[in-house]
Scaffold this active site. Structure first.
Site, mmCIF file in Angstrom:
data_model
loop_
_atom_site.group_PDB
_atom_site.id
_atom_site.type_symbol
_atom_site.label_atom_id
_atom_site.label_comp_id
_atom_site.label_asym_id
_atom_site.label_seq_id
_atom_site.Cartn_x
_atom_site.Cartn_y
_atom_site.Cartn_z
ATOM 1 N N GLY A 87 0.814 -1.206 0.000
ATOM 2 C CA GLY A 87 0.000 0.000 0.000
ATOM 3 C C GLY A 87 0.851 1.261 0.000
ATOM 4 N N LEU A 88 0.330 2.312 0.629
ATOM 5 C CA LEU A 88 1.010 3.602 0.723
ATOM 6 C C LEU A 88 1.327 4.181 -0.650
ATOM 7 C CD1 LEU A 88 3.470 2.905 3.696
ATOM 8 C CD2 LEU A 88 1.245 4.019 3.791
ATOM 9 N N CYS A 89 0.372 4.033 -1.572
ATOM 10 C CA CYS A 89 0.570 4.588 -2.915
ATOM 11 C C CYS A 89 -0.675 5.347 -3.369
ATOM 12 C CB CYS A 89 0.935 3.485 -3.910
ATOM 13 S SG CYS A 89 -0.083 2.010 -3.844
ATOM 14 N N GLY A 90 -1.302 6.043 -2.429
ATOM 15 C CA GLY A 90 -2.452 6.880 -2.767
ATOM 16 C C GLY A 90 -3.639 6.069 -3.257
ATOM 17 N N PHE A 92 -3.889 4.568 -6.069
ATOM 18 C CA PHE A 92 -3.447 3.699 -7.157
ATOM 19 C C PHE A 92 -4.287 2.432 -7.270
ATOM 20 C CE2 PHE A 92 -0.849 0.033 -8.400
ATOM 21 C CZ PHE A 92 -0.447 0.411 -9.665
#
Length: 291
Positions: A87-90, A92
């Protein structure tokens, strides 16, 4: 107003978070450069392969047949969904999954109601979202993201061709984030099978002598086109993922910087208020003793 100790603790916590997001941004940027180079190199080859097949098909005066171009009424459909393992990709993962679900719910509601739509998930995040929504997952290929090798992509493309030829699925559609730049990813829907050669390229020098026949050449090219198309979609998705993560971590780092400034200002105000209170108490005590 919070006491000084609480504010100091929050400042230290935010500083630690800022260090993590800044490091993650640098890692994502390094991975992005590598992934961007890969997609830039493969796109001309993919486009040229499609163009050559279209040109040869256009130049052919014969009607040729390949089971990979057989268009039939969809009875079983497979959606190949590219997301990420982390995760941690907005937005996406959410935006591409939302697009895929919207497609099956609006365009193929009848098949969906009959349970004739399945998903091939490439990425744990998409797999979790699809299963949470109650959709059937035909297969999961998370390892493809870790390897990102053409050999593995070609093997998966061969599996898709096999199930299409065996009529286990009548249509295969890809959903992935197309890479434009680090800040912009385009939701991309691509019909994978059957192969569409209806957009034949007419700009072809018919003076060429084709050996063997045009039909045989195009038929031989089709598996290669499908293999390279799937690998290109994988590289597009990977580059988009790293770009989205770099952007998300950049924004998180900026937000942490702003929050540290606000907390520091509050800390100084609280400290000033505490000092003022102490001075007032000392002066009041001195005045009381003087009396």
């Amino acid at each position: 107003m919070a006491n000084l100790k609480e504010i100091r603790t929050r400042i230290a916590s935010v500083k630690n978070t800022k260090q993590v997001t800044s490091a993650m941004k640098m890692v994502a940027a390094a991975k992005l450069r590598k992934a961007q180079d890969a997609i830039i190199k493969i796109r001309p080859y993919t486009d040229a392969l499609h163009k050559v097949a279209g040109q040869i098909a256009a130049a052919s005066e014969e009607d040729f047949y390949s089971p990979l171009i057989e268009s039939r009424e969809p009875d079983q459909m497979l959606i190949v969904l590219f997301t990420s393992n982390k995760g941690l990709c907005g937005a996406f993962n959410y935006q591409i999954t939302k697009a895929a679900l919207s497609y099956v719910r609006t365009k193929h509601a009848d098949l969906l109601g009959q349970g004739k739509i399945q998903f091939l998930t490439i990425g744990r995040k998409g797999d979790e979202l699809i299963r949470r929504e109650g959709f059937k997952v035909w297969k999961n290929a998370d390892d493809l993201l870790a390897q990102s090798k053409f050999k593995e992509s070609a093997s998966l493309a061969n599996d898709l061709m096999k199930v299409f030829l065996n009529k286990e699925f009548d249509k295969v559609v890809l959903f992935y984030n197309g890479f434009k730049n680090a800040a912009v990813q385009r939701v991309t829907q691509e019909n994978f099978l059957p192969v569409d050669i209806s957009h034949k390229d007419k700009e072809f020098d018919t003076n060429y002598i084709l050996e063997p026949t045009a039909g045989e050449i195009v038929t031989d090219l089709m598996p290669k086109i499908l293999q390279i198309s799937l690998h290109s979609a994988l590289l597009d998705s990977l580059a988009s993922e790293h770009g989205a993560r770099m952007t998300a971590m950049h924004k998180a780092t900026e937000n942490a910087t702003d929050l540290i400034k606000d907390l520091t200002l509050n800390y100084n105000k609280a400290r000033q208020a505490a000092i003022t209170n102490e001075i007032t108490e000392i002066v009041s005590g001195a005045n009381a003793l003087g009396k």
